[in-house]
Design an enzyme around this catalytic site. Structure first.
Site, PDB file in Angstrom:
ATOM      1  N   LYS A   1      -1.390  -2.280   4.123  1.00  0.00           N
ATOM      2  CA  LYS A   1      -0.684  -2.500   5.388  1.00  0.00           C
ATOM      3  C   LYS A   1      -0.786  -1.235   6.231  1.00  0.00           C
ATOM      4  O   LYS A   1      -0.320  -0.169   5.832  1.00  0.00           O
ATOM      5  CB  LYS A   1       0.784  -2.848   5.152  1.00  0.00           C
TER       6      LYS A   1
ATOM      7  N   ALA B   1       9.206  -6.500  11.112  1.00  0.00           N
ATOM      8  CA  ALA B   1      10.191  -5.618  11.754  1.00  0.00           C
ATOM      9  C   ALA B   1      11.142  -6.404  12.658  1.00  0.00           C
ATOM     10  O   ALA B   1      10.723  -7.277  13.420  1.00  0.00           O
ATOM     11  CB  ALA B   1       9.529  -4.511  12.565  1.00  0.00           C
ATOM     12  N   GLY B   2      12.415  -6.056  12.539  1.00  0.00           N
ATOM     13  CA  GLY B   2      13.430  -6.563  13.448  1.00  0.00           C
ATOM     14  C   GLY B   2      14.259  -7.719  12.948  1.00  0.00           C
ATOM     15  O   GLY B   2      15.273  -8.066  13.554  1.00  0.00           O
TER      16      GLY B   2
ATOM     17  N   ASN C   1      12.505  -5.604   5.124  1.00  0.00           N
ATOM     18  CA  ASN C   1      13.072  -4.680   4.160  1.00  0.00           C
ATOM     19  C   ASN C   1      14.556  -4.447   4.453  1.00  0.00           C
ATOM     20  O   ASN C   1      15.430  -4.833   3.695  1.00  0.00           O
ATOM     21  CB  ASN C   1      12.294  -3.366   4.170  1.00  0.00           C
TER      22      ASN C   1
END
Length: 261
Positions: free
Chosen positions: A101, A188-189, A210
């Protein structure tokens, strides 16, 4: 029905990918990942020991590569050169493992991707035989450029890393999905289960998270909620939602035969 997520030619049952940071200890990390059902687990090479620091606890002892696909990432890298060096190290530590990644950050405050450096790093890594999943802005043009370079998946942010703000621009995300020939995963977010479900309902191939799990009051319980949300959102996308009708009502009960009709 076989509905696997296929990345770089390998099929996965789970469409939820999870990170390994911010948990209180390594046991909670493993328990949350088990509850999530995730098969792909991403690891920040600059922050996590996977063998580069002998004598320290090794994450691979808790998350063995025989059970999980380890996805090394370049969190903390702000230049293409740093990202490339980090992933070369990861490949050595993981015995030639090619799936990675890529993320090249623009600044430490927003953690927004630096897209010129991301594109530069992606070109180098693809030429060196890496299978690159790439964190990027929710820009349909640049997402397509990354695909054309040879990235095996594009991973636009829903909102800022760790913000929990959910999907702020579903229209751009849908443009990326509609034009992509490789998997599109929100990265993300995400803040809660409904955010994950919405991403999947939009047509994303998967979701990576995460903080949404690790920072929850009960991370293991949240991990299970995210598993269900991703599955429900995928099912809803495949089923096809009813059309939106903004100016007309359509009662679900019959109107014929009513008293007075």
């Amino acid at each position: 029905m076989n509905d696997s997520l296929v990345i770089a030619g390998k099929a996965y049952r789970s469409r939820l990918l999870v990170g390994t940071g911010k948990y209180k200890d390594i046991d909670e990390t493993r328990a949350a990942i088990d509850a999530s059902g995730a098969e792909i687990v991403t690891v920040a090479i600059r922050r996590t020991n996977i063998g580069q620091n002998p004598g320290e606890p090794n994450l691979l002892e808790v998350l063995p590569p025989e059970q999980f696909t380890i996805l090394p990432n370049t969190a903390g890298c702000y230049t293409a050169d740093d990202a490339v060096r980090t992933l070369r190290l990861a490949r050595e530590l993981l015995d030639g493992h090619a799936l990675v990644k890529l993320e090249v950050l623009g600044d430490p405050k927003s953690l927004f991707p630096n897209m010129p450096e991301t594109l530069k790093a992606a070109e180098t890594l693809v030429k060196e035989g890496f299978e690159v999943m790439v964190y990027c802005a929710d820009d349909p043009i640049q997402a397509k450029m990354l695909e054309e370079i040879g990235c095996v998946a594009v991973m636009p942010l829903a909102s800022l890393i760790g913000s929990g703000m959910g999907i702020l621009n579903p229209w751009n995300l849908r443009l990326i999905i509609d034009n992509a020939k490789v998997p599109v995963l929100v990265d993300a977010g995400v803040g809660t289960a409904s955010d994950a479900a919405i991403a999947m309902e939009l047509g994303c191939d998967g979701v990576l998270m995460n903080t949404a799990i690790a920072a929850a009051g009960r991370p293991v319980l949240m991990a299970g909620a995210m598993k269900k949300a991703v599955e429900a959102g995928r099912d809803a996308f495949l089923a096809g939602r009813m059309p939106r009708k903004f100016y007309s009502a359509d009662p679900s009960s019959p109107t014929q035969g009513l008293i007075g009709s």
